[in-house]
Design a protein around this motif. Structure first.
Motif: not given
Length: 473
Positions: A26-32, A50-53, A70-77
């Motif tokens: 599942v891709s949940l990127h760029q959802q604020d 995918y949880l980037q951005n 695989y866990l992608n947390l790029t561009l978060n806080n």
């Protein structure tokens, strides 16, 4: 705050027939998104996430994902690596461009024995002295760090001086945390200062109740003129203040922190909401199709190609409208009027004035099976009279009193001149009735032969034959 909802996950699971219980990716990127939740309960078989951005500050609610690889947390806080001990199958973790400053939190990944790749590029901890040596020694199962493969010799050297590296990393970490605490204290005051800067009057100025007395009579006229000019001036001032505020916001240097990133996000959201409110306040005026004086306008809102031809043989007008080939016919509405035609394509109007009056009841609308074009066949209201080219007969000069030479010159030579005569109205003289025929003799009338004319002499002019005078011998 944006939350992870079931509808959001289902919309991202189209490749799995919108089923989330058996979802593996599942891709949940760029959802604020600002918090991780519900995924560990809805998608137990998840392997790739995918949880980037986004705006995620913490790693949480992922411990039940036993199959996650695989866990992608790029561009978060994210500032701390935590709560991943339950992800037993985790092989790759990407934390590029976050705010991880507590490097000692990397040791929490010791329990993830299958972890092979780790990315920490763009985090504050990568600036620490001995960063790579500390991570390589703390995680012996790693094979690659920040995209660079870990060699056997590097791993041996890292394990030999681990205590010294740990001490230096601890000192740098404590110094970073002290600076981070100051940034957190300054963040509210900075946000308050920005709020004060953007809260003046409607024209960008501050107002008080001082000198709010009635104007004097001699200044009343000048004040009225100023009031008439105020709306335009206030609008210009407001636009200039908005541009100045935006320029100041983006050009003012600040430290790269989770608070500054959130502030930029809030600013963009506020600007987006203000634009939406302006659109709601100023609805788009409907397009004029027919003017008040009854004049029909040509309109092509869908910007479609078209061709208008006249079929003289069938006495029809044909309109070929290049409608999208794969568009459903139910999205097209056709209205044919005597002087114009109107086609609605997905709510957009196409209107065209016709060159002649047509019959709406006899018109037909069909779509091409190959190109998808809409073809309107509209018969004319009155049949066209095809006039033959008749030769003009020249008038006589003595009848009209004018010369007929121009008419003779303009006449075409290739068209023969014919005189149509009605047999019932014949007025010519029948020559056959002039000479009577013998009753017994039948046959064509003999035409008498005409002899040569008698010779004339100038001496015989004025001669009178007297019967009493004997002829000359």
């Amino acid at each position: 705050m944006v939350y992870i909802t079931e509808d959001m996950v289902r919309r991202r699971a189209e490749h799995n027939d919108c089923e989330i219980f058996s979802l593996e990716e599942v891709s949940l990127h760029q959802q604020d998104i600002e918090r991780i939740e519900h995924i560990d309960r809805w998608c137990r078989d998840l392997k790739i996430l995918y949880l980037q951005n986004n705006l995620i500050p913490r790693i949480e609610n992922l411990g039940r994902l036993k199959e996650l690889e695989y866990l992608n947390l790029t561009l978060n806080n994210i500032e701390v690596i935590e709560n991943l001990e339950g992800c037993e199958s985790l092989q790759k973790l990407d934390l590029t461009v976050n705010f991880v400053g507590r490097l000692s939190s990397v040791e929490s990944l010791k329990h993830n024995i299958h972890l092979r790749e780790l990315f920490l590029v763009g985090n504050p901890c990568t600036q620490f002295e001995g960063y790579r040596q500390f991570v390589v020694a703390a995680l012996p199962q790693l094979q690659s760090l920040d995209g660079t493969e870990i060699s056997r010799s590097e791993r041996i050297q890292a394990s030999q001086g681990l205590e010294e590296v740990r001490r230096r990393v601890g000192e740098q970490e404590r110094e970073y945390l002290r600076g981070r605490a100051k940034e957190k204290e300054e963040a509210p005051s900075r946000a308050t200062g920005n709020e004060k800067e953007r809260k003046p009057g409607f024209d960008g100025r501050w107002y008080t109740d001082i000198n709010n007395t009635a104007p004097e009579p001699e200044n009343q006229e000048n004040q009225e003129n100023q009031e008439n000019q105020e709306p335009d001036q206030n609008t210009r001032n407001l636009e200039l203040d908005e541009e100045e505020r935006e320029r100041k916001f983006w050009h003012t240097p600040c430290s790269f922190t989770p608070e500054s990133r959130l502030e930029a996000h809030r600013y963009l959201e506020e600007k987006k909401r203000s634009k939406e409110k302006e659109k709601e306040k100023k609805p788009k005026a409907p397009r004029t199709l027919i003017t008040t004086d009854g004049r029909v306008m040509n309109v092509n809102e869908p910007k479609l190609d078209f061709s208008l031809t006249e079929d003289e043989e069938n006495n029809t007008i044909v309109l070929d409208l290049a409608v999208y080939r794969h568009m459903d016919t139910s999205l097209i509405d056709v209205d044919v009027q005597p002087t114009y035609t109107r086609v609605s394509v997905k709510g957009k109007i196409f209107q065209l004035v016709l060159p002649a009056e047509v019959k709406p009841d006899s018109s037909a609308a069909l779509r091409s099976q190959t190109t998808g074009h809409l073809v309107l066949t509209m018969p004319r209201a009155e049949g066209e009279i095809k006039a033959t080219k008749a030769a003009t007969r020249p008038r006589k000069a003595h009848q009209s009193g004018r010369s007929s030479a121009p008419e003779v010159i303009n006449r075409k030579n290739d068209v023969p001149e014919r005189l149509e005569v009605d047999p019932s109205k014949r007025r010519s003289i029948d020559i056959a009735n002039i000479v009577p025929r013998d009753g017994t003799r039948e046959g064509p009338l003999e035409t008498p032969r005409v002899g040569p004319p008698a010779a004339t002499d100038r001496l015989s002019e004025g001669f009178v034959d007297d019967p009493e005078v004997p002829p000359l011998i």
